[in-house]
Design an enzyme around this catalytic site. Sequence first.
Site, PDB file in Angstrom:
ATOM      1  N   ASP B   6       0.870  -1.177   0.000  1.00 48.32           N
ATOM      2  CA  ASP B   6       0.000   0.000   0.000  1.00 48.32           C
ATOM      3  C   ASP B   6       0.904   1.224   0.000  1.00 48.32           C
ATOM      4  O   ASP B   6       2.091   1.125   0.295  1.00 48.32           O
ATOM      5  CB  ASP B   6      -0.888   0.004   1.249  1.00 48.32           C
ATOM      6  CG  ASP B   6      -1.791   1.239   1.327  1.00 48.32           C
ATOM      7  OD1 ASP B   6      -2.223   1.714   0.257  1.00 48.32           O
ATOM      8  OD2 ASP B   6      -2.067   1.729   2.433  1.00 48.32           O
ATOM      9  N   TYR B  38      -0.492   8.221  -2.092  1.00 43.16           N
ATOM     10  CA  TYR B  38      -0.587   8.146  -3.551  1.00 43.16           C
ATOM     11  C   TYR B  38      -1.822   8.891  -4.067  1.00 43.16           C
ATOM     12  O   TYR B  38      -1.865   9.319  -5.212  1.00 43.16           O
ATOM     13  CB  TYR B  38      -0.697   6.680  -4.009  1.00 43.16           C
ATOM     14  CG  TYR B  38       0.568   5.848  -3.875  1.00 43.16           C
ATOM     15  CD1 TYR B  38       1.741   6.363  -3.341  1.00 43.16           C
ATOM     16  CD2 TYR B  38       0.579   4.514  -4.305  1.00 43.16           C
ATOM     17  CE1 TYR B  38       2.880   5.585  -3.232  1.00 43.16           C
ATOM     18  CE2 TYR B  38       1.721   3.723  -4.202  1.00 43.16           C
ATOM     19  CZ  TYR B  38       2.868   4.263  -3.656  1.00 43.16           C
ATOM     20  OH  TYR B  38       3.990   3.499  -3.558  1.00 43.16           O
ATOM     21  N   GLY B  39      -2.844   8.982  -3.241  1.00 38.96           N
ATOM     22  CA  GLY B  39      -4.162   9.414  -3.700  1.00 38.96           C
ATOM     23  C   GLY B  39      -4.227  10.850  -4.186  1.00 38.96           C
ATOM     24  O   GLY B  39      -5.191  11.236  -4.842  1.00 38.96           O
ATOM     25  N   CYS B  69      -4.309  -1.113  -2.047  1.00 41.86           N
ATOM     26  CA  CYS B  69      -4.422   0.342  -2.210  1.00 41.86           C
ATOM     27  C   CYS B  69      -5.340   0.569  -3.395  1.00 41.86           C
ATOM     28  O   CYS B  69      -5.065   0.081  -4.501  1.00 41.86           O
ATOM     29  CB  CYS B  69      -3.032   0.917  -2.489  1.00 41.86           C
ATOM     30  SG  CYS B  69      -3.007   2.650  -2.994  1.00 41.86           S
ATOM     31  N   ASN B  70      -6.431   1.272  -3.175  1.00 46.07           N
ATOM     32  CA  ASN B  70      -7.376   1.499  -4.267  1.00 46.07           C
ATOM     33  C   ASN B  70      -6.780   2.346  -5.378  1.00 46.07           C
ATOM     34  O   ASN B  70      -7.036   2.117  -6.550  1.00 46.07           O
ATOM     35  CB  ASN B  70      -8.642   2.183  -3.741  1.00 46.07           C
ATOM     36  CG  ASN B  70      -9.618   1.209  -3.137  1.00 46.07           C
ATOM     37  OD1 ASN B  70     -10.523   0.733  -3.805  1.00 46.07           O
ATOM     38  ND2 ASN B  70      -9.439   0.875  -1.871  1.00 46.07           N
ATOM     39  N   THR B  71      -5.955   3.343  -4.994  1.00 45.85           N
ATOM     40  CA  THR B  71      -5.373   4.218  -6.005  1.00 45.85           C
ATOM     41  C   THR B  71      -4.450   3.426  -6.925  1.00 45.85           C
ATOM     42  O   THR B  71      -4.537   3.517  -8.158  1.00 45.85           O
ATOM     43  CB  THR B  71      -4.614   5.381  -5.325  1.00 45.85           C
ATOM     44  OG1 THR B  71      -5.512   6.077  -4.472  1.00 45.85           O
ATOM     45  CG2 THR B  71      -4.023   6.332  -6.340  1.00 45.85           C
ATOM     46  N   GLU B 147      -5.092   9.080   9.938  1.00 45.58           N
ATOM     47  CA  GLU B 147      -3.700   8.976  10.371  1.00 45.58           C
ATOM     48  C   GLU B 147      -3.395   9.833  11.597  1.00 45.58           C
ATOM     49  O   GLU B 147      -2.401   9.615  12.280  1.00 45.58           O
ATOM     50  CB  GLU B 147      -2.762   9.315   9.213  1.00 45.58           C
ATOM     51  CG  GLU B 147      -2.716   8.135   8.278  1.00 45.58           C
ATOM     52  CD  GLU B 147      -1.858   8.349   7.057  1.00 45.58           C
ATOM     53  OE1 GLU B 147      -1.338   9.448   6.873  1.00 45.58           O
ATOM     54  OE2 GLU B 147      -1.737   7.385   6.291  1.00 45.58           O
ATOM     55  N   CYS B 179     -11.084   3.176  -0.439  1.00 47.39           N
ATOM     56  CA  CYS B 179      -9.741   3.523   0.054  1.00 47.39           C
ATOM     57  C   CYS B 179      -9.542   2.685   1.300  1.00 47.39           C
ATOM     58  O   CYS B 179     -10.450   2.616   2.148  1.00 47.39           O
ATOM     59  CB  CYS B 179      -9.656   5.021   0.372  1.00 47.39           C
ATOM     60  SG  CYS B 179      -8.122   5.468   1.244  1.00 47.39           S
ATOM     61  N   THR B 180      -8.383   2.054   1.418  1.00 47.81           N
ATOM     62  CA  THR B 180      -8.202   1.106   2.531  1.00 47.81           C
ATOM     63  C   THR B 180      -8.180   1.772   3.907  1.00 47.81           C
ATOM     64  O   THR B 180      -8.269   1.100   4.920  1.00 47.81           O
ATOM     65  CB  THR B 180      -6.928   0.254   2.326  1.00 47.81           C
ATOM     66  OG1 THR B 180      -5.858   1.084   1.890  1.00 47.81           O
ATOM     67  CG2 THR B 180      -7.177  -0.824   1.290  1.00 47.81           C
ATOM     68  N   HIS B 181      -8.078   3.107   3.954  1.00 45.15           N
ATOM     69  CA  HIS B 181      -8.184   3.799   5.244  1.00 45.15           C
ATOM     70  C   HIS B 181      -9.639   3.931   5.714  1.00 45.15           C
ATOM     71  O   HIS B 181      -9.883   4.148   6.889  1.00 45.15           O
ATOM     72  CB  HIS B 181      -7.648   5.229   5.142  1.00 45.15           C
ATOM     73  CG  HIS B 181      -6.161   5.363   5.242  1.00 45.15           C
ATOM     74  ND1 HIS B 181      -5.343   5.206   4.168  1.00 45.15           N
ATOM     75  CD2 HIS B 181      -5.344   5.647   6.294  1.00 45.15           C
ATOM     76  CE1 HIS B 181      -4.079   5.401   4.547  1.00 45.15           C
ATOM     77  NE2 HIS B 181      -4.052   5.661   5.818  1.00 45.15           N
TER      78      HIS B 181
END
Lengths: 261, 261
Positions: B6, B38-39, B69-71, B147, B179-181
């Site tokens: 990720d 990255y997003g 990671c979706n991006t 975060e 998004c993994t967050h």
Amino acid sequence: MIGVFDSGLGGLTVVKEIMRELPGYPVVYFGDTARMPYGTKGDAAVRRFAVQDAELLMREGVEVIVIACNTASALAREEVQAAVNVPVIDVVTPTVTAVLAEDYRKIGVIGTSATVRSGVYEKMIHAADPRRRLYARACPLFVPLVEEGSERRPETAIIAKRYLNQLKLRHLDALILGCTHYPFLRRQVQAAVGPGVRLIDPAQATVQLLKRRLTEDPRLARPVSGDPHHRFLVSDSSPIFARLASRWLKRPVELELVQVE
Amino acid sequence: MIGVFDSGLGGLTVVKEIMRELPGYPVVYFGDTARMPYGTKGDAAVRRFAVQDAELLMREGVEVIVIACNTASALAREEVQAAVNVPVIDVVTPTVTAVLAEDYRKIGVIGTSATVRSGVYEKMIHAADPRRRLYARACPLFVPLVEEGSERRPETAIIAKRYLNQLKLRHLDALILGCTHYPFLRRQVQAAVGPGVRLIDPAQATVQLLKRRLTEDPRLARPVSGDPHHRFLVSDSSPIFARLASRWLKRPVELELVQVE
């Protein structure tokens, strides 16, 4: 040519000040947008990135380098100066000099996590005058809020109040805006700490020092006649960056994509 | 060994799901914390970074790679698969399959600026079934809020409401947490879109697909007897990362610093 670099676009507040104070000098700006932000990164990464940024500006032929990033100034100004053979001006040192010239007793510092963790403002001010009282606070959401254009939204005021409520209780004389993005939040920060606190924008002291250097040593860099051609390099281009840069500098900005690694 | 990467630490939501569903398999995680997020980056940078991340995992000897990671999944899954000779599972494709298996008509997608700009969910879902209605919204502050550990703060609810108020008016059947967050903000997102909307966490569909692959082809990777030894690599270490990773995985996590460039 004056070289200016930052982790991203926040350093444009310094470029704006250069355009105002040194209107004849062409500027090459580099924003390391591919690796931004620096403020949440570890020390070793910031040092490596900052040296690479300065080397990139050297390849563009700059005659003086301004580190327009508090995080890179805090962690890497010596490494950057060691890596290049032109004068390097960071944003922290002139700000410390400006603060010491005034009779501020209780001084707040806000910045990114990395800048605040470095303790650079405390160390430099205490080395010169141990009687000054320093209070620091990291404000990690300020950069993404500015980059989203959310300066005037109610949540920004709430977040500013949360970050700054401890500093407000200190009844500060001055507060250093220790991140080049923060001048965009000047009004919100002032509201959160109270009207009596003097806000210090490092861009001003930095550009005053640059101006003094150029006056003292005119061979360093020369103004051009007519409108200078400024260049704006970035390591990653996104449609958002060009829009933000143009809005902040109040002129159309074309970004050139370059490779930094 | 299962390799997972990720841009930062959000992909640990996928690791958590792997630990639950495939408890015997050792995981090597790589979080590209030096270049995160990255997003907010451009497409070319994300592609270059994702391929380098996968190559780093290959050097660790992984037998299958999950792009957590979706991006990176949205922009670089083909590039990553072309660069390595082990199976690559991204988070987008299995999520699209899971969504198509249900009778959702109005589907929302939230993600980073780069994921939403890519239109990947819309394109893949429409290619299979043009009658589904898709509505996407970028939520750039969600990652820094998570975060910072600010999930439960009032400003997070305000920001969630602002991002999601247009989606709420659509009376969605389902909303993809792209998004993994974002699973860390599940409660705040549900409150903002209303209780009737089914929230889709891509980690679940992704790990179900991984489980099916490992069952179908046991030579791919094997569980170990006893507790597997997981490793957590990062390209930049900061005291904050180790604390966050341990809190999220609910176990002590030691981060190993590696060089990705």
